[in-house]
Scaffold this motif. Structure first.
Motif, mmCIF file in Angstrom:
data_model
loop_
_atom_site.group_PDB
_atom_site.id
_atom_site.type_symbol
_atom_site.label_atom_id
_atom_site.label_comp_id
_atom_site.label_asym_id
_atom_site.label_seq_id
_atom_site.Cartn_x
_atom_site.Cartn_y
_atom_site.Cartn_z
ATOM 1 N N UNK A 25 0.452 -0.582 0.357
ATOM 2 C CA UNK A 25 0.563 0.095 0.063
ATOM 3 C C UNK A 25 0.828 1.174 -0.002
ATOM 4 N N UNK A 26 0.215 2.061 -0.493
ATOM 5 C CA UNK A 26 1.231 3.709 -0.913
ATOM 6 C C UNK A 26 0.540 4.075 0.366
ATOM 7 N N UNK A 27 -1.262 4.206 0.848
ATOM 8 C CA UNK A 27 -1.685 4.979 1.851
ATOM 9 C C UNK A 27 -2.537 4.223 2.304
ATOM 10 N N UNK A 28 -1.575 4.481 3.459
ATOM 11 C CA UNK A 28 -2.067 3.978 5.117
ATOM 12 C C UNK A 28 -2.944 5.219 5.886
ATOM 13 N N UNK A 29 -4.130 4.666 6.315
ATOM 14 C CA UNK A 29 -4.936 5.212 7.506
ATOM 15 C C UNK A 29 -4.980 4.292 9.048
#
Length: 188
Positions: A25-29
Motif C-alpha cells: 500500500x501507498x496510502x494507509x490510514x
C-alpha cells in the motif's frame, strides 16, 4: 480499561477493511483506533511502499519505527501526546509533509535533518520561545507552515504575528493557511 491497539493489530484491521496487503500500500490510514495506539513500533518498517500514513488521533507519545519506510512522503501524527520531535532520521531523505498539530511539543529541534520537508503543521502545541521558532529557518525547503495556536502567538494580533513569522522565515510561501504575499506588511 482495554489495552492499547498495536500497530500490527491496526494494520490487520486496515487490511481487512481495504482488502489490500499493507506491504504494497501507498496510502494507509490508522487514525481513530479504538482502543487508541500508544506506541509506534518496528512493524511500521514493513511498509516499504507507503508514501502517506496517518496515525492521527491516537495516544502516541514518541515517534519511532520508521526505518524501512523508504518511500514515506507524508506523516500525519496530529492529535497525539508527542512531546518531542525525534526518530525521523530514517525518513529524512523522503519526508515532504509532517503533520504534528495538537500535540505537546515545546521544542522544534529534530526537524533540521529533513532535507525535503515542504509542509509542517505544528499548530496548537506548546512552543513558546522565538528561539525555537527560529530553528525553522534551518529547513531551507519549508514552504507551508501552520504554527498558530502556540503560546508564542499569544498577545499578538494576527497581522503582527504574521509579520513576525515572515520576517524570521523569508522563504515561506504559506503561513497558517494563508498565502504569503511578497513584501507583506501588517495592515494598520
Amino acid at each position: 480499561m482495554s489495552k492499547a491497539t498495536t500497530i500490527k493489530e491496526a494494520l490487520k484491521r486496515w487490511e481487512d477493511r481495504e482488502q489490500e496487503n499493507s506491504v504494497n500500500a501507498k496510502d494507509i490510514d490508522l487514525q481513530f483506533q479504538w482502543p487508541p495506539i500508544e506506541k509506534m513500533d518496528a512493524t511500521l518498517g514493513t511498509l516499504v511502499n507507503c508514501e502517506r500514513i496517518s496515525l492521527s488521533t491516537n495516544m502516541i507519545e514518541k515517534i519511532f519505527g520508521l526505518s524501512g519506510m523508504k518511500c514515506l512522503k507524508v506523516l500525519s501524527l496530529s492529535r497525539n501526546y508527542i512531546k518531542q520531535i525525534s526518530g525521523l532520521e530514517a525518513v529524512a531523505e523522503t519526508l515532504q509533509e509532517l503533520w504534528l498539530s495538537y500535540n505537546l511539543i515545546e521544542k522544534i529541534k529534530g526537524l533540521t535533518g529533513l532535507k525535503c520537508l515542504k509542509v509542517l503543521y505544528i499548530s496548537n502545541n506548546l512552543i513558546k520561545d522565538w528561539s525555537e521558532f527560529n530553528r525553522l529557518a534551518e529547513i531551507e525547503t519549508l514552504e507551508d507552515l501552520v504554527v498558530v495556536g502556540n503560546p508564542l502567538s499569544e498577545g499578538l494580533d494576527e497581522p503582527t504575528w504574521r509579520a513576525e513569522c515572515i520576517k524570521r522565515l523569508p522563504t515561506i510561501r504559506k503561513l497558517d493557511g494563508e498565502p504569503v504575499v511578497l513584501n507583506e506588511e501588517p495592515q494598520l
